[in-house]
Design an enzyme around this catalytic site. Structure first.
Site, mmCIF file in Angstrom:
data_model
loop_
_atom_site.group_PDB
_atom_site.id
_atom_site.type_symbol
_atom_site.label_atom_id
_atom_site.label_comp_id
_atom_site.label_asym_id
_atom_site.label_seq_id
_atom_site.Cartn_x
_atom_site.Cartn_y
_atom_site.Cartn_z
ATOM 1 N N SER A 92 0.875 -1.175 0.000
ATOM 2 C CA SER A 92 0.000 0.000 0.000
ATOM 3 C C SER A 92 0.908 1.220 0.000
ATOM 4 C CB SER A 92 -0.856 -0.008 1.275
ATOM 5 O OG SER A 92 -1.538 1.224 1.433
ATOM 6 N N TYR A 143 -1.494 -0.384 10.664
ATOM 7 C CA TYR A 143 -1.550 -0.668 9.217
ATOM 8 C C TYR A 143 -0.272 -0.173 8.550
ATOM 9 C CZ TYR A 143 -3.535 -1.178 4.493
ATOM 10 O OH TYR A 143 -3.767 -1.549 3.177
HETATM 11 N N1 LIG Z 1 -8.743 -0.712 -0.610
HETATM 12 C C1 LIG Z 1 -7.677 0.059 -0.494
HETATM 13 O O1 LIG Z 1 -7.793 1.306 -0.407
HETATM 14 C C2 LIG Z 1 -6.296 -0.551 -0.482
HETATM 15 C C3 LIG Z 1 -5.231 0.307 -0.758
HETATM 16 C C4 LIG Z 1 -3.939 -0.210 -0.760
HETATM 17 C C5 LIG Z 1 -3.722 -1.535 -0.472
HETATM 18 N N2 LIG Z 1 -4.773 -2.355 -0.189
HETATM 19 C C6 LIG Z 1 -4.448 -3.745 0.104
HETATM 20 O O2 LIG Z 1 -4.930 -4.533 -0.975
HETATM 21 C C7 LIG Z 1 -5.322 -5.820 -0.500
HETATM 22 C C8 LIG Z 1 -6.767 -6.065 -0.901
HETATM 23 O O3 LIG Z 1 -7.565 -5.008 -0.411
HETATM 24 P P1 LIG Z 1 -9.105 -4.839 -0.804
HETATM 25 O O4 LIG Z 1 -9.384 -3.390 -0.808
HETATM 26 O O5 LIG Z 1 -9.436 -5.664 -1.984
HETATM 27 O O6 LIG Z 1 -9.752 -5.430 0.533
HETATM 28 P P2 LIG Z 1 -11.005 -6.379 0.801
HETATM 29 O O7 LIG Z 1 -12.058 -6.151 -0.218
HETATM 30 O O8 LIG Z 1 -11.322 -6.201 2.239
HETATM 31 O O9 LIG Z 1 -10.395 -7.837 0.549
HETATM 32 C C9 LIG Z 1 -9.517 -8.447 1.435
HETATM 33 C C10 LIG Z 1 -9.423 -9.919 1.048
HETATM 34 O O10 LIG Z 1 -8.510 -10.565 1.923
HETATM 35 C C11 LIG Z 1 -9.106 -11.766 2.381
HETATM 36 N N3 LIG Z 1 -8.561 -12.118 3.674
HETATM 37 C C12 LIG Z 1 -8.524 -11.355 4.795
HETATM 38 N N4 LIG Z 1 -7.977 -12.044 5.803
HETATM 39 C C13 LIG Z 1 -7.645 -13.266 5.301
HETATM 40 C C14 LIG Z 1 -7.053 -14.421 5.844
HETATM 41 N N5 LIG Z 1 -6.680 -14.485 7.131
HETATM 42 N N6 LIG Z 1 -6.868 -15.498 5.044
HETATM 43 C C15 LIG Z 1 -7.240 -15.466 3.747
HETATM 44 N N7 LIG Z 1 -7.809 -14.394 3.172
HETATM 45 C C16 LIG Z 1 -8.013 -13.316 3.946
HETATM 46 C C17 LIG Z 1 -10.602 -11.481 2.408
HETATM 47 O O11 LIG Z 1 -11.351 -12.681 2.243
HETATM 48 P P3 LIG Z 1 -12.043 -13.537 3.406
HETATM 49 O O12 LIG Z 1 -12.593 -12.568 4.413
HETATM 50 O O13 LIG Z 1 -13.087 -14.304 2.653
HETATM 51 O O14 LIG Z 1 -10.967 -14.409 3.929
HETATM 52 C C18 LIG Z 1 -10.754 -10.643 1.149
HETATM 53 O O15 LIG Z 1 -10.914 -11.477 0.032
HETATM 54 C C19 LIG Z 1 -5.076 -5.803 1.006
HETATM 55 O O16 LIG Z 1 -3.809 -6.360 1.271
HETATM 56 C C20 LIG Z 1 -5.090 -4.317 1.342
HETATM 57 O O17 LIG Z 1 -4.355 -4.060 2.517
HETATM 58 C C21 LIG Z 1 -6.046 -1.892 -0.207
#
Ligand SMILES: NC(=O)c1ccc[n+]([C@@H]2O[C@H](COP(=O)([O-])OP(=O)(O)OC[C@H]3O[C@@H](n4cnc5c(N)ncnc54)[C@H](OP(=O)(O)O)[C@@H]3O)[C@@H](O)[C@H]2O)c1
Length: 256
Positions: free
Chosen positions: A137, A150
């Site tokens: 991120s 975070y």
């Molecule tokens: N959205 C943003 O603004 C943003 C910005 C920069 C970086 N990111 C990063 O990008 C990645 C994806 O973010 P997103 O926005 O797509 O978030 P999201 O929609 O909340 O998706 C997170 C995913 O991670 C899975 N997950 C969480 N804990 C887990 C575990 N213990 N084992 C296996 N799977 C797990 C969840 O699935 P289950 O709950 O079904 O396990 C879900 O599929 C993350 O690493 C986040 O930190 C996000």
């Protein structure tokens, strides 16, 4: 072996969008997350091979690696599972929230890579190459008040990725990192704000954020480059966000 990618955190947001994009370009995909119902829907839609796995559980990761190997192997890994909990200050945040963030974003990522590296090496022996990309991120590169656990976790994930690239030197395995800024996904901010839907609306109000599909397109494009090309670090922000401290709300208009 066809190009086959394992995507963790595939049940929503960036991970699900990445599975869709990989599949659209002819990749075989393995979709990994904890929620089976959501993986099954994605599998129906994209042909992904769904595997339920909690990346914080090393026994489940060992089973994941065995199942990936037994069902066609893998040439690529997108370590995307992760998330944020809370916006409290360093002083007032909870150790438990920090621990949970470290477990999924750092320890889970490390354990995922460790479990799947032998499978990826087999893929590289067969096809010549393999690829790993971690999802960090901009919070893993710049700190901000309330970023707390975070920030710390994503800085650690960035460090882990750099160490891994050094340690795999001499092998035909590229190690890439993508660091997105503000992305509007359905669950990320909702989880971070502990279900506060109004807070989510405020976060994305009057701003044009990245969509999961935008991030997925850039991710898959990096995997689609010739295999000797390693994009070490891709920083990706919406135009409206020029730094973690500068998010422009309102219209974007050329100056007179
Ligand atoms: N959205 C943003 O603004 C943003 C910005 C920069 C970086 N990111 C990063 O990008 C990645 C994806 O973010 P997103 O926005 O797509 O978030 P999201 O929609 O909340 O998706 C997170 C995913 O991670 C899975 N997950 C969480 N804990 C887990 C575990 N213990 N084992 C296996 N799977 C797990 C969840 O699935 P289950 O709950 O079904 O396990 C879900 O599929 C993350 O690493 C986040 O930190 C996000």
């Amino acid at each position: 072996m066809k190009k086959r990618v394992v995507v963790t955190g595939a049940s929503s947001g960036i991970g699900a969008a990445s599975v869709r994009r990989f599949a659209a370009l002819g990749w075989e995909t393995v979709a990994v997350a904890r929620r089976k119902d959501r993986l099954d829907v994605l599998a129906q839609e994209t042909g992904a091979y769904p595997i339920v796995c909690d990346v914080t559980d090393e026994a489940q990761l060992a089973a994941l690696a065995a199942e990936v190997a037994a069902t066609g192997g893998a040439t690529a890994l997108l370590g995307n599972a992760g998330g944020a909990i809370g916006t409290e200050s360093v002083e007032h945040s909870s150790t438990d929230d920090w621990r949970r963030m470290f477990e999924v974003n750092v320890l889970g990522l490390r354990a995922t890579i460790a479990a799947l590296l032998p499978v990826l090496r087999d893929g590289a022996r067969e096809t010549g190459w393999a690829s790993i990309m971690t999802l960090t991120s901009t919070a893993g590169h710049d700190v901000y008040p309330g970023g707390g656990g975070y920030n710390a976790a994503k800085f650690a994930a960035h460090a882990l990725t750099g160490v891994l690239r050094l340690e795999l030197a001499g092998e035909p395995i590229r190690v890439m990192e993508i660091a997105p800024g503000l992305v509007h996904t359905e669950e990320f901010t909702l989880n971070r704000l502990r279900g506060d839907a109004q807070g989510v609306d405020k976060t994305y109000a009057d701003v044009i954020p990245l969509r999961a599909e935008d991030v997925a397109n850039v991710i898959v494009n990096a995997f689609e480059q010739p295999p000797h090309v390693n994009q070490d670090l891709i920083v990706l922000r919406p135009v409206a966000q020029s730094s973690v401290f500068h998010t422009h709300r309102g219209d974007l208009t050329p100056r007179a």
